[in-house]
Scaffold this motif. Structure first.
Motif, PDB file in Angstrom:
ATOM      1  N   LEU A  46       0.834  -1.209   0.000  1.00 32.35           N
ATOM      2  CA  LEU A  46       0.000   0.000   0.000  1.00 32.35           C
ATOM      3  C   LEU A  46       0.864   1.253   0.000  1.00 32.35           C
ATOM      4  N   SER A  47       1.929   1.253   0.791  1.00 28.44           N
ATOM      5  CA  SER A  47       2.814   2.417   0.847  1.00 28.44           C
ATOM      6  C   SER A  47       3.454   2.694  -0.506  1.00 28.44           C
ATOM      7  N   LEU A  48       3.876   1.632  -1.187  1.00 27.55           N
ATOM      8  CA  LEU A  48       4.460   1.801  -2.516  1.00 27.55           C
ATOM      9  C   LEU A  48       3.437   2.368  -3.498  1.00 27.55           C
ATOM     10  N   VAL A  83      -1.025   7.606   9.744  1.00 32.52           N
ATOM     11  CA  VAL A  83      -0.933   8.986   9.263  1.00 32.52           C
ATOM     12  C   VAL A  83      -0.841   9.008   7.739  1.00 32.52           C
ATOM     13  N   ALA A  84      -0.038   8.113   7.157  1.00 34.75           N
ATOM     14  CA  ALA A  84       0.100   8.056   5.697  1.00 34.75           C
ATOM     15  C   ALA A  84      -1.235   7.785   5.026  1.00 34.75           C
ATOM     16  N   ILE A  85      -2.015   6.889   5.597  1.00 31.07           N
ATOM     17  CA  ILE A  85      -3.331   6.567   5.024  1.00 31.07           C
ATOM     18  C   ILE A  85      -4.285   7.746   5.180  1.00 31.07           C
ATOM     19  N   GLN A  86      -4.209   8.428   6.320  1.00 29.58           N
ATOM     20  CA  GLN A  86      -5.058   9.612   6.522  1.00 29.58           C
ATOM     21  C   GLN A  86      -4.722  10.700   5.508  1.00 29.58           C
ATOM     22  N   ILE A 121      -7.846   7.973   2.444  1.00 29.19           N
ATOM     23  CA  ILE A 121      -8.547   6.690   2.360  1.00 29.19           C
ATOM     24  C   ILE A 121      -9.473   6.555   3.563  1.00 29.19           C
ATOM     25  N   PRO A 122     -10.782   6.461   3.355  1.00 22.07           N
ATOM     26  CA  PRO A 122     -11.707   6.374   4.490  1.00 22.07           C
ATOM     27  C   PRO A 122     -11.712   4.989   5.129  1.00 22.07           C
ATOM     28  N   ALA A 123     -12.009   4.940   6.418  1.00 22.97           N
ATOM     29  CA  ALA A 123     -12.202   3.703   7.207  1.00 22.97           C
ATOM     30  C   ALA A 123     -10.912   2.938   7.457  1.00 22.97           C
ATOM     31  N   LEU A 124      -9.988   2.900   6.491  1.00 23.87           N
ATOM     32  CA  LEU A 124      -8.786   2.090   6.643  1.00 23.87           C
ATOM     33  C   LEU A 124      -7.926   2.497   7.836  1.00 23.87           C
ATOM     34  N   ASN A 152      -5.475   0.784  12.809  1.00 22.34           N
ATOM     35  CA  ASN A 152      -5.223   1.052  14.219  1.00 22.34           C
ATOM     36  C   ASN A 152      -5.755  -0.082  15.094  1.00 22.34           C
ATOM     37  N   ALA A 153      -6.893  -0.669  14.680  1.00 19.18           N
ATOM     38  CA  ALA A 153      -7.429  -1.815  15.412  1.00 19.18           C
ATOM     39  C   ALA A 153      -6.469  -3.007  15.310  1.00 19.18           C
ATOM     40  N   CYS A 154      -5.872  -3.204  14.134  1.00 13.80           N
ATOM     41  CA  CYS A 154      -4.877  -4.275  13.968  1.00 13.80           C
ATOM     42  C   CYS A 154      -3.667  -4.030  14.862  1.00 13.80           C
TER      43      CYS A 154
END
Length: 464
Positions: free
Chosen positions: A101-103, A223-226, A230-233, A238-240
């Motif tokens: 995902l980061s890539l 933070v990168a996903i925010q 990307i919603p919800a992820l 964070n739950a993981c």
């Protein structure tokens, strides 16, 4: 876990005691009784993503986690191994997914279609500054990360410690050592490299930023996903992370309990700690280890990030001193091997850089141990000219290490081992017999299963 058969025969009995009985015994217990409340603190920090500390006291979450892990260690010990196996597999899947995902996000594949590349390496820059400006400030910032960097790599030495438990160690341990290097490159270096492309160091969303938001995310991946929109992820990730922290605290309490239980059975700790109930659970060792987990309640009166830093300091110095002991052991082993003219061909595995690599790593570990918290001596409005709290947690392990070594020397009057007289062969016959039996069993396996194992070893096993 008993590692006592290995170094005592070729190194000073002074260091033998500190290495084997303390830093492969008590040191591991020290580490895990500290890292358990550290994980509980991390759990409270992760939950602050949803519920800040000013809304729900962190002590609530610490209590819930603590009760759960104590119950699992007492009632659910039969399912412990299975639970940790599947959870570890899930961890690998998640981190591989995060790397991919980061890539994708770095190349502009996110909802914002923003091709970030190395933009943040230019503005605000690849290196933050600390204490000072310019090149000196960037170097101080780099060196200040040695605490967290060392903390992340602690435990990699376990691949060598497990030699006493491994089947066919002459083949499996060298392979495990090499795979550890590749795993570090893949899981650690690559993931940090990618997240550094996605999150600038001055992001207000980072939990440890100077001006962190009240609901800061605990992980830079969140933070990168925010930032990518990307919603919800972020909530799912964070739950993981929360689940992983819970698993880690559960495992840490288990290891702490078994470590002090093993020391007690060897006569190196009070005898009552080796008592078990009818199910074989060392309840007194569990109780004593649990008492130290109560240190996590320091969060109730202090900020979670501050307490987390104290625990990281403690665990890091104990880890560094363990590495120092291992490196000294290797140097003395090579010295004894050369004195007795044992050739390299007699070794199942030889360190790529040999004794010179151990000397270099030893110097580096000592330098880091002495300077990793240099900022405690600098002026800061928070603590003035001297940060005594971080100083104590950062350097407590060094006087303890020296007291144990020289205290044991004074009490026992022990001396060093002559390299020409060092016993390098005790236990070799046992390994030879076990290896012969193992190879005989493997030879009896069907060719079809061997082909299946080849596929697993080649393409899958290195991840785990």
């Amino acid at each position: 876990m008993d590692v006592s058969p290995y170094p005592p025969f070729f190194i000073s009995c002074i260091l033998c005691f500190s290495l084997i009985r303390v830093f492969f015994g008590y040191r591991y217990w020290f580490k895990y009784i500290i890292v358990t409340p550290n994980q509980l603190t991390a759990g409270a920090l992760v939950i602050s993503y949803w519920l800040p500390a000013d809304r729900v006291n962190p002590g609530v979450w610490i209590t819930i986690f603590l009760v759960l892990i104590v119950c699992i260690n007492y009632f659910g010990i039969r399912f412990f191994g299975e639970f940790e196996f599947w959870l570890s597999s899930f961890k690998v899947i998640v981190i591989v997914g995060l790397i991919l995902l980061s890539l994708i996000l770095a190349l502009g594949g996110g909802p914002d279609h923003d091709r970030k590349g190395f933009r943040y390496w230019k503005k605000p820059g690849a290196f933050n500054s600390y204490i000072d400006d310019g090149p000196a400030g960037r170097f101080y910032a780099f060196w200040a990360t040695m605490v967290s960097a060392t903390f992340a790599y602690l435990g990699t030495e376990l691949v060598g410690v497990t030699v006493g438990e491994a089947q066919n160690p002459r083949r499996t341990i060298p392979r495990a050592i090499r795979l550890t290097f590749y795993r570090i490159l893949f899981f650690y270096v690559l993931s940090v490299f990618l997240v550094g492309m996605l999150v600038p160091y001055d992001s207000k969303e980072l939990a440890f930023a100077t001006k962190a938001a009240s609901s800061a995310a605990a992980s830079p991946f969140v933070v990168a996903i925010q930032l990518a929109g990307i919603p919800a992820l972020p909530d799912i990730l964070n739950a993981c992370i929360l689940l992983f922290v819970f698993s880690a605290s559960n495992s840490d309490l288990y290891i702490a309990t078994r470590t002090i239980y093993g020391l007690s059975r060897e006569g190196k700790a009070p005898a009552f700690l080796s008592r078990t109930d009818r199910r074989g659970v060392p309840i007194y060792a569990l109780g004593v280890s649990t008492l130290f987990a109560l240190l996590a309640y320091m969060n109730v009166s202090n900020d979670s990030k501050t307490v987390f830093g104290y625990f990281v300091n403690l665990v890091t110095i104990f880890g560094l001193l363990t590495w120092v002991s291992i490196l000294v052991t290797h140097i003395y082993f090579v010295r004894a091997r050369k004195a007795q003219q044992v050739p390299d061909s007699a070794l199942a595995f030889k360190a790529p850089l040999g004794v010179y690599g151990s000397w270099g790593a030893l110097v580096f570990c000592i330098v880091i141990s002495l300077t990793k918290n240099f900022d405690v001596f600098t002026h800061n409005p928070k603590w003035g000219n001297f940060d005594y709290k971080n100083f104590i947690t950062a350097y407590l392990g060094i006087p303890l290490y020296l007291i144990l070594i020289f205290g044991y020397k004074l009490v026992t009057g022990c001396k060093g081992v002559d390299p020409h007289e060092a016993d390098l062969w005790t236990g070799k016959d046992v390994i030879d017999r076990e290896e012969a039996n193992f190879l005989a069993r493997k030879a009896a396996e069907s060719e079809q299963r061997q082909q299946y194992n080849w596929f697993y070893r080649t393409f899958v096993s290195w991840l785990f």
